[in-house]
Design an enzyme around this catalytic site. Sequence first.
Site, mmCIF file in Angstrom:
data_model
loop_
_atom_site.group_PDB
_atom_site.id
_atom_site.type_symbol
_atom_site.label_atom_id
_atom_site.label_comp_id
_atom_site.label_asym_id
_atom_site.label_seq_id
_atom_site.Cartn_x
_atom_site.Cartn_y
_atom_site.Cartn_z
ATOM 1 N N GLU A 1 0.864 -1.172 0.000
ATOM 2 C CA GLU A 1 0.000 0.000 0.000
ATOM 3 C C GLU A 1 0.906 1.229 0.000
ATOM 4 O O GLU A 1 2.002 1.200 0.577
ATOM 5 C CB GLU A 1 -0.931 0.015 1.207
ATOM 6 C CG GLU A 1 -1.864 -1.181 1.315
ATOM 7 C CD GLU A 1 -2.831 -1.335 0.155
ATOM 8 O OE1 GLU A 1 -3.072 -0.323 -0.565
ATOM 9 O OE2 GLU A 1 -3.343 -2.444 -0.057
ATOM 10 N N HIS B 1 -7.146 2.413 1.417
ATOM 11 C CA HIS B 1 -6.572 1.501 2.410
ATOM 12 C C HIS B 1 -6.808 1.922 3.862
ATOM 13 O O HIS B 1 -6.535 1.147 4.786
ATOM 14 C CB HIS B 1 -5.070 1.297 2.170
ATOM 15 C CG HIS B 1 -4.270 2.555 2.019
ATOM 16 N ND1 HIS B 1 -4.233 3.548 2.969
ATOM 17 C CD2 HIS B 1 -3.430 2.960 1.015
ATOM 18 C CE1 HIS B 1 -3.431 4.521 2.568
ATOM 19 N NE2 HIS B 1 -2.934 4.202 1.386
ATOM 20 N N HIS C 1 -8.578 -2.217 1.355
ATOM 21 C CA HIS C 1 -7.327 -2.845 0.956
ATOM 22 C C HIS C 1 -6.386 -2.919 2.154
ATOM 23 O O HIS C 1 -6.318 -1.994 2.963
ATOM 24 C CB HIS C 1 -6.655 -2.035 -0.161
ATOM 25 C CG HIS C 1 -7.373 -2.101 -1.465
ATOM 26 N ND1 HIS C 1 -6.721 -2.145 -2.674
ATOM 27 C CD2 HIS C 1 -8.696 -2.136 -1.760
ATOM 28 C CE1 HIS C 1 -7.610 -2.189 -3.659
ATOM 29 N NE2 HIS C 1 -8.820 -2.178 -3.110
ATOM 30 N N ASP D 1 -4.519 -8.796 1.478
ATOM 31 C CA ASP D 1 -4.536 -8.952 0.026
ATOM 32 C C ASP D 1 -3.505 -9.982 -0.429
ATOM 33 O O ASP D 1 -3.730 -10.714 -1.397
ATOM 34 C CB ASP D 1 -4.278 -7.611 -0.653
ATOM 35 C CG ASP D 1 -5.491 -6.683 -0.560
ATOM 36 O OD1 ASP D 1 -6.501 -7.101 0.039
ATOM 37 O OD2 ASP D 1 -5.423 -5.551 -1.070
#
Length: 232
Positions: free
Chosen positions: A9, A57, A150, A155
């Site tokens: 991220e 995120h 996210h 993930d």
Amino acid sequence: MREIVFDTETTGLSPIDGDRLVEIGCVELINKVETGRSFHCYFNPERPMNAVAESIHGLSDKFLADKPLFAEKAKSFLDFIGFSPLVAHNAAFDFGFLNHELGRCGYSAICMTRMVDTLAIARSKHPGAKHTLDALCTRYGIDRSHRVKHGALLDAQLLAQLYVELTGGRQIGMALGDDSASGGRKDGYNTASQSKNRKPRRNPRPHQASPQELLRHGAFIDKISDPVWRQA
């Protein structure tokens, strides 16, 4: 064969424009089977978070303020990945940020020959379809109900399951009773149990005869004259 599935991220879309890495999550596979070993870390990006990125995120400036710099965790990350192939979705994006961060703290870039891009694999297998992680999880029946925003480690865990499906399915690397991939190592890395991604196991259904059935069976046997099992 050891492989590392990872996700990142960031504060935005381009390290060249000053965007930075804020989270990385890695999952270890041995012969396409999750071992339970993982590496996960948040980083202080030393710059404000882009509002659009934060909406994706959920990582705010306040949350990241007391997190370590990437340079403080770079060696631990490199020790974890070793020389294994690195699997990511739209891998060129993640490699771009990762190598930019490594360069900032004096480490060599990771060779692109180690890159395995699940996006490219998905496009080859399913041309014209949607190739987002969400869409592919739906296609392959991978439970993503716990993915609200996210997150790099979450993930990576979903991507590890997807990668197995994209490269042959669950029959790859099946090994019953193999404790070597059980995640029982005590080497300081995070351990993420695979069981949380599996459906709960059902208790076996009763299959023995009920008392009433045994009585009916006995009554039926008594009606048989000169049965073979009673002959000398």
